[in-house]
Write an enzyme that holds these catalytic residues in place. Structure first.
Site, PDB file in Angstrom:
ATOM      1  N   LEU A  21       0.797  -1.236   0.000  1.00 42.64           N
ATOM      2  CA  LEU A  21       0.000   0.000   0.000  1.00 42.64           C
ATOM      3  C   LEU A  21       0.829   1.286   0.000  1.00 42.64           C
ATOM      4  O   LEU A  21       0.274   2.359  -0.167  1.00 42.64           O
ATOM      5  CB  LEU A  21      -0.921   0.010   1.234  1.00 42.64           C
ATOM      6  CG  LEU A  21      -1.928  -1.136   1.317  1.00 42.64           C
ATOM      7  CD1 LEU A  21      -2.711  -1.067   2.637  1.00 42.64           C
ATOM      8  CD2 LEU A  21      -2.895  -1.103   0.149  1.00 42.64           C
ATOM      9  N   ASN A 101       5.896   6.357  13.814  1.00 42.40           N
ATOM     10  CA  ASN A 101       5.008   7.261  13.086  1.00 42.40           C
ATOM     11  C   ASN A 101       3.776   7.655  13.898  1.00 42.40           C
ATOM     12  O   ASN A 101       2.865   8.295  13.373  1.00 42.40           O
ATOM     13  CB  ASN A 101       4.546   6.619  11.771  1.00 42.40           C
ATOM     14  CG  ASN A 101       5.699   6.189  10.895  1.00 42.40           C
ATOM     15  OD1 ASN A 101       5.869   5.005  10.619  1.00 42.40           O
ATOM     16  ND2 ASN A 101       6.524   7.134  10.485  1.00 42.40           N
ATOM     17  N   HIS A 128      -4.102   4.225   3.819  1.00 39.49           N
ATOM     18  CA  HIS A 128      -4.195   3.164   4.843  1.00 39.49           C
ATOM     19  C   HIS A 128      -3.656   3.613   6.188  1.00 39.49           C
ATOM     20  O   HIS A 128      -3.918   2.981   7.201  1.00 39.49           O
ATOM     21  CB  HIS A 128      -3.473   1.889   4.381  1.00 39.49           C
ATOM     22  CG  HIS A 128      -1.979   1.991   4.311  1.00 39.49           C
ATOM     23  ND1 HIS A 128      -1.316   2.746   3.382  1.00 39.49           N
ATOM     24  CD2 HIS A 128      -1.007   1.432   5.076  1.00 39.49           C
ATOM     25  CE1 HIS A 128      -0.018   2.642   3.559  1.00 39.49           C
ATOM     26  NE2 HIS A 128       0.205   1.853   4.586  1.00 39.49           N
ATOM     27  N   GLU A 162       4.373  12.711   9.740  1.00 43.40           N
ATOM     28  CA  GLU A 162       4.594  11.279   9.958  1.00 43.40           C
ATOM     29  C   GLU A 162       5.323  11.022  11.276  1.00 43.40           C
ATOM     30  O   GLU A 162       5.946   9.987  11.468  1.00 43.40           O
ATOM     31  CB  GLU A 162       5.347  10.684   8.757  1.00 43.40           C
ATOM     32  CG  GLU A 162       4.644  10.964   7.430  1.00 43.40           C
ATOM     33  CD  GLU A 162       3.876   9.788   6.825  1.00 43.40           C
ATOM     34  OE1 GLU A 162       4.210   8.640   7.120  1.00 43.40           O
ATOM     35  OE2 GLU A 162       2.920  10.039   6.052  1.00 43.40           O
ATOM     36  N   HIS A 230      11.004   7.986   4.871  1.00 38.80           N
ATOM     37  CA  HIS A 230      11.100   8.740   6.132  1.00 38.80           C
ATOM     38  C   HIS A 230      12.578   9.027   6.395  1.00 38.80           C
ATOM     39  O   HIS A 230      13.446   8.236   6.017  1.00 38.80           O
ATOM     40  CB  HIS A 230      10.576   7.915   7.324  1.00 38.80           C
ATOM     41  CG  HIS A 230       9.099   7.693   7.309  1.00 38.80           C
ATOM     42  ND1 HIS A 230       8.517   6.480   7.616  1.00 38.80           N
ATOM     43  CD2 HIS A 230       8.069   8.540   7.050  1.00 38.80           C
ATOM     44  CE1 HIS A 230       7.200   6.585   7.547  1.00 38.80           C
ATOM     45  NE2 HIS A 230       6.903   7.820   7.197  1.00 38.80           N
ATOM     46  N   ASN A 341       7.762  -5.116   5.015  1.00 39.53           N
ATOM     47  CA  ASN A 341       6.831  -4.016   4.747  1.00 39.53           C
ATOM     48  C   ASN A 341       7.518  -2.670   4.941  1.00 39.53           C
ATOM     49  O   ASN A 341       6.862  -1.625   5.040  1.00 39.53           O
ATOM     50  CB  ASN A 341       5.609  -4.118   5.664  1.00 39.53           C
ATOM     51  CG  ASN A 341       4.330  -4.446   4.897  1.00 39.53           C
ATOM     52  OD1 ASN A 341       4.279  -4.254   3.691  1.00 39.53           O
ATOM     53  ND2 ASN A 341       3.325  -4.914   5.591  1.00 39.53           N
ATOM     54  N   CYS A 347      11.528   1.831  13.296  1.00 41.96           N
ATOM     55  CA  CYS A 347      10.116   2.116  12.958  1.00 41.96           C
ATOM     56  C   CYS A 347       9.182   1.549  13.999  1.00 41.96           C
ATOM     57  O   CYS A 347       8.111   2.092  14.239  1.00 41.96           O
ATOM     58  CB  CYS A 347       9.730   1.457  11.633  1.00 41.96           C
ATOM     59  SG  CYS A 347      10.649   1.991  10.219  1.00 41.96           S
TER      60      CYS A 347
HETATM   61  O1  SUG Z   1       4.447   3.889   6.239  1.00 41.43           O
HETATM   62  N1  SUG Z   1       4.741   0.466   5.622  1.00 41.43           N
HETATM   63  C1  SUG Z   1       5.053   1.592   6.464  1.00 41.43           C
HETATM   64  C2  SUG Z   1       6.431   1.443   7.055  1.00 41.43           C
HETATM   65  C3  SUG Z   1       6.693   2.514   8.092  1.00 41.43           C
HETATM   66  C4  SUG Z   1       8.105   2.549   8.526  1.00 41.43           C
HETATM   67  N2  SUG Z   1       8.287   3.524   9.506  1.00 41.43           N
HETATM   68  C5  SUG Z   1       9.384   4.292   9.660  1.00 41.43           C
HETATM   69  N3  SUG Z   1      10.312   4.393   8.753  1.00 41.43           N
HETATM   70  N4  SUG Z   1       9.486   4.987  10.743  1.00 41.43           N
HETATM   71  C6  SUG Z   1       4.931   2.909   5.677  1.00 41.43           C
HETATM   72  O2  SUG Z   1       5.324   2.946   4.514  1.00 41.43           O
HETATM   73  C7  SUG Z   1       3.251  -0.915   4.277  1.00 41.43           C
HETATM   74  C8  SUG Z   1       1.896  -1.508   4.501  1.00 41.43           C
HETATM   75  C9  SUG Z   1       1.325  -2.184   3.312  1.00 41.43           C
HETATM   76  O3  SUG Z   1       1.772  -1.984   2.198  1.00 41.43           O
HETATM   77  O4  SUG Z   1       0.347  -2.919   3.534  1.00 41.43           O
HETATM   78  C10 SUG Z   1       3.491   0.271   5.176  1.00 41.43           C
HETATM   79  O5  SUG Z   1       2.566   0.996   5.471  1.00 41.43           O
END
Ligand code: SUG
Length: 420
Positions: A21, A101, A128, A162, A230, A341, A347
């Site tokens: 997503l 986040n 999402h 974020e 990020h 992911n 994170c």
């Molecule tokens: O926001 N992945 C998150 C990962 C967040 C990582 N956080 C930090 N770097 N602090 C994002 O991109 C993937 C979920 C999906 O595709 O179903 C997702 O949301």
């Protein structure tokens, strides 16, 4: 007041899946459609918390959100069983696990009113994630209800925020006044810049920060375009150490000069692109590590196993430690399910500098409580989820029952709500 840094890890929720997503998050896009393993994922997160407890660090938790998010679907005029697949996936995502986040935190020594300020992140850039904040806010209001904290709602849309993933703090010790650094994006080549400069500025004002000890720094377009959606994918800070990739910032010389002027004792550890390419840094999540001060005062880096498996990265780290650099120890953890992911060790946690006595104890953990949480995960979390099969009512019922069982075990029933 005994101020210390507490890491609040997001427990990986029972709906963890790979729906791909997040545009601009290369790992999530690459793994789109793969079968996920929520039980393994949550147990990996618990093992990481145990490793941090074993280092002598205090540990907290944030909880999986109600998924699917029926309230959000209702606002869209949808019901889960009749929603299109992409809306189902957006409503089901376990993305609140990435607690970095959840909010931006300004510890009490940095703020004019001497309270620790928390601003919940609006996460408006990704559908999402845009519906996370109401439940995150409810959790923050419970966990940090003590007057030692000021919990703020989200910055209004369209200014994307974020949270702590784009915020760094440097201080000679956690309980001393620090320098707060807000990193924003303007452009990211083909990918969105998810932190708007006006959101960062608003948070700094609301948190009553001293402008003379606050910096706003632009993330480089090159880093976002290479997959650093990020800042915490290419830079991190702890104590007096700033650890960053050479290409993390748009104008690093100006940033470093201003930072040195504000904090002459800062130690800038820069990883040159000639030794670790931006691509290797992002694929390995070298910078999405937890840089922590151990009780004895040493600085340690808690890294994902992917960093050890990437030769350029591991070579650089070993040379740094051997050369008596500021990072003295390396700890490796396996969070592969979250990594797939795009979520590494950093994170998965939200750092809050606080006196543990002011935090609702239900949000703090020791090994015994982690045993209980692991027991619920073993009993209730689905073993596997195929993102093509998320419409299955039996799967949805199982995900909802799993969260209920966890909240009951932790005695946090306030978060259960009835459908509109
Ligand atoms: O926001 N992945 C998150 C990962 C967040 C990582 N956080 C930090 N770097 N602090 C994002 O991109 C993937 C979920 C999906 O595709 O179903 C997702 O949301």
């Amino acid at each position: 007041m005994m101020l210390m840094e507490i890491n609040f890890d997001g427990i990986v929720g029972p709906s963890h899946n790979y729906a791909g997503l997040s545009h601009g998050n290369l790992a999530a896009t690459r793994n789109r459609g793969q079968v996920s393993h929520p039980r393994t994922a949550a147990l990996q997160g618990i093992a990481k918390m145990r490793a941090n407890l074993a280092l002598g660090l205090p540990q907290g938790i944030l909880l999986p959100h109600a998924r699917p998010d029926h309230r959000w679907l209702a606002e869209l005029g949808l019901r889960y069983d009749r929603a299109p697949l992409h809306s189902q996936a957006q409503a089901l995502s376990a993305s609140p696990m990435w607690a970095a986040n959840a909010a931006t935190i300004s510890p009490a020594p940095d703020t004019a009113d001497g309270r620790c300020h928390l601003s919940v992140a609006n996460l408006v850039t990704m559908p999402h994630r845009s519906h996370e904040w109401p439940e995150t806010l409810a959790q923050l209001r419970l966990a940090f209800a003590d007057p030692a904290f000021a919990v703020h709602g989200p910055v209004p849309a369209p200014f994307g925020d974020e949270g702590a993933a784009n915020h760094m703090r440097l201080a000679t010790s956690h309980d001393a006044a620090g320098v707060e650094i807000f990193v924003y994006g303007i452009a990211g080549g083909p990918f969105p810049a998810r932190q708007h400069p006006d959101a960062s500025a608003a948070i700094a004002r609301r948190h009553l920060l001293n402008p003379e000890r606050t910096l706003f720094v632009q993330q480089s377009e090159e880093a976002i375009a290479a997959g650093a959606f990020h800042n915490d994918v290419v830079a991190l800070a702890n104590g007096r150490v700033l650890f960053a990739h050479e290409h993390a910032f748009a104008d690093k010389d100006r940033f470093y000069d201003r930072l040195r002027a504000m904090m002459p004792e800062v130690e800038i550890v820069e990883v040159p692109a000639a030794e670790v390419s931006l691509a290797d840094a992002i694929a390995s999540y070298l910078f999405n590590a937890q840089l922590v001060t151990l009780p004895g005062g040493e600085t340690s880096l808690v890294l994902p196993s992917e960093a050890r498996d990437t030769p350029s990265v591991w070579h650089w780290l070993e040379a740094h430690v051997a050369g008596n650099g500021p990072i003295r120890r390396l700890e490796v953890v396996d969070v592969r399910e979250s990594m797939a992911n795009g979520g590494g060790p950093a994170c998965l946690r939200l750092r809050v500098v606080a006196d543990p006595a002011t935090v609702d104890p239900r949000f703090l953990v020791d090994d015994a409580k982690l045993d209980r949480i692991a027991g619920v995960v073993e009993a209730y979390w689905p073993e596997a989820i195929d993102p093509a099969a998320i419409a299955d009512p039996a799967l949805v019922a199982r995900i909802e029952a799993a969260r209920r069982a966890l909240l009951e075990t932790l005695d946090i029933v306030e978060l259960t709500y009835t459908l509109p």
